[in-house]
Write an enzyme that holds these catalytic residues in place. Structure first.
Site, PDB file in Angstrom:
ATOM      1  CB  SER A  19      -0.949  -0.049   1.203  1.00  0.00           C
ATOM      2  OG  SER A  19      -1.939   0.942   1.114  1.00  0.00           O
ATOM      3  CG  ASP A  66      -6.366  -1.024  -4.143  1.00  0.00           C
ATOM      4  OD1 ASP A  66      -6.436   0.096  -3.598  1.00  0.00           O
ATOM      5  OD2 ASP A  66      -5.829  -2.010  -3.611  1.00  0.00           O
ATOM      6  CG  HIS A 118      -5.914  -1.818   0.007  1.00  0.00           C
ATOM      7  ND1 HIS A 118      -5.216  -1.421  -1.108  1.00  0.00           N
ATOM      8  CD2 HIS A 118      -5.240  -1.306   1.072  1.00  0.00           C
ATOM      9  CE1 HIS A 118      -4.173  -0.691  -0.749  1.00  0.00           C
ATOM     10  NE2 HIS A 118      -4.156  -0.623   0.567  1.00  0.00           N
TER      11      HIS A 118
END
Length: 221
Positions: free
Chosen positions: A111, A167, A199
């Site tokens: 991320s 996402d 995610h």
């Protein structure tokens, strides 16, 4: 700003043959990403012994490397983004100073950490052992001109790019765009888009990145 001591595992840096740098995401900690390191090193011979693999996970103060989206205007993330870049670069510099050359270093993150890892890897304009980007992309607002990266070369550095096609934080087009830029830099890009994936990190991504880590740890690169 960034700061605080990183978390370390595996072989001592001064006696390791390779290193894995793990960059945690927003709202997380180095401790939270270390289990991923355990999975990536599963099956690698002598991980914790002298000549094995050193693992280091830097720490972001407050759990975030920069405050806004990775696609926000650059000013919205400064001076935090520049500080985060320096923090990660210093981590790599320390590994090199301990005797682990950059071709023996795998830089990976999830991320926000994936975005930072990729940003630093690309801007270094030098080859790495490998780069793992789990739900992330190059940092910059829409319309960013990436030509300033193209003076260097990643020289066939294996880069894994894995992300969902929907996402909520990482637009698919930025993943595609990042892959195109990396290929122009000479990286060997493995781009995998997972339909409907939340995610998160899935087994296929771990297996793909583990193969890169194992190759570097075994001295094949």
């Amino acid at each position: 700003m960034t700061g605080g001591e990183p978390v370390r595992a595996g072989a001592a840096a001064e006696r390791a043959r390779a290193a894995l740098v793990l960059v945690h995401g927003r709202g997380a900690t180095p401790e939270s990403i270390l289990p991923l390191g355990d999975e990536l090193l599963a099956g690698v011979d002598g991980v914790e012994r002298d000549g094995g693999v050193h693992v280091v996970a830097p720490r972001a103060v407050g759990g975030a490397w920069y405050p806004a989206s990775f696609m926000a205007p650059t000013a919205a993330n400064e001076p935090f983004l520049s500080s985060a870049r320096r923090r990660l670069e210093e981590t790599v510099d320390a590994l090199e100073a301990s005797g682990i050359e950059r071709r023996r270093i795998v830089l990976a993150g999830f991320s926000q950490g994936a975005c930072l890892a990729l940003d630093v890897a690309a801007r270094a304009q030098r080859p790495w052992g490998g780069v793992g980007v789990l739900s992330g992309g190059l940092i910059g607002p829409p319309g960013t001109d990436w030509r300033d990266l193209e003076d260097g070369s990643l020289e066939s550095t294996p880069v894994f790019l894995g992300c969902s096609d929907r996402d909520p934080h990482v637009p698919l087009e930025r993943v595609r765009e990042s892959a195109r830029v990396l290929r122009r830099l000479g990286a060997a890009v493995d781009e995998r888009i997972y339909p409907g994936m939340p995610h998160t990190v899935v087994r296929d991504e771990v297996d793909a990145l583990r193969a890169i880590v194992a190759e570097v740890a075994d001295g094949a690169r």
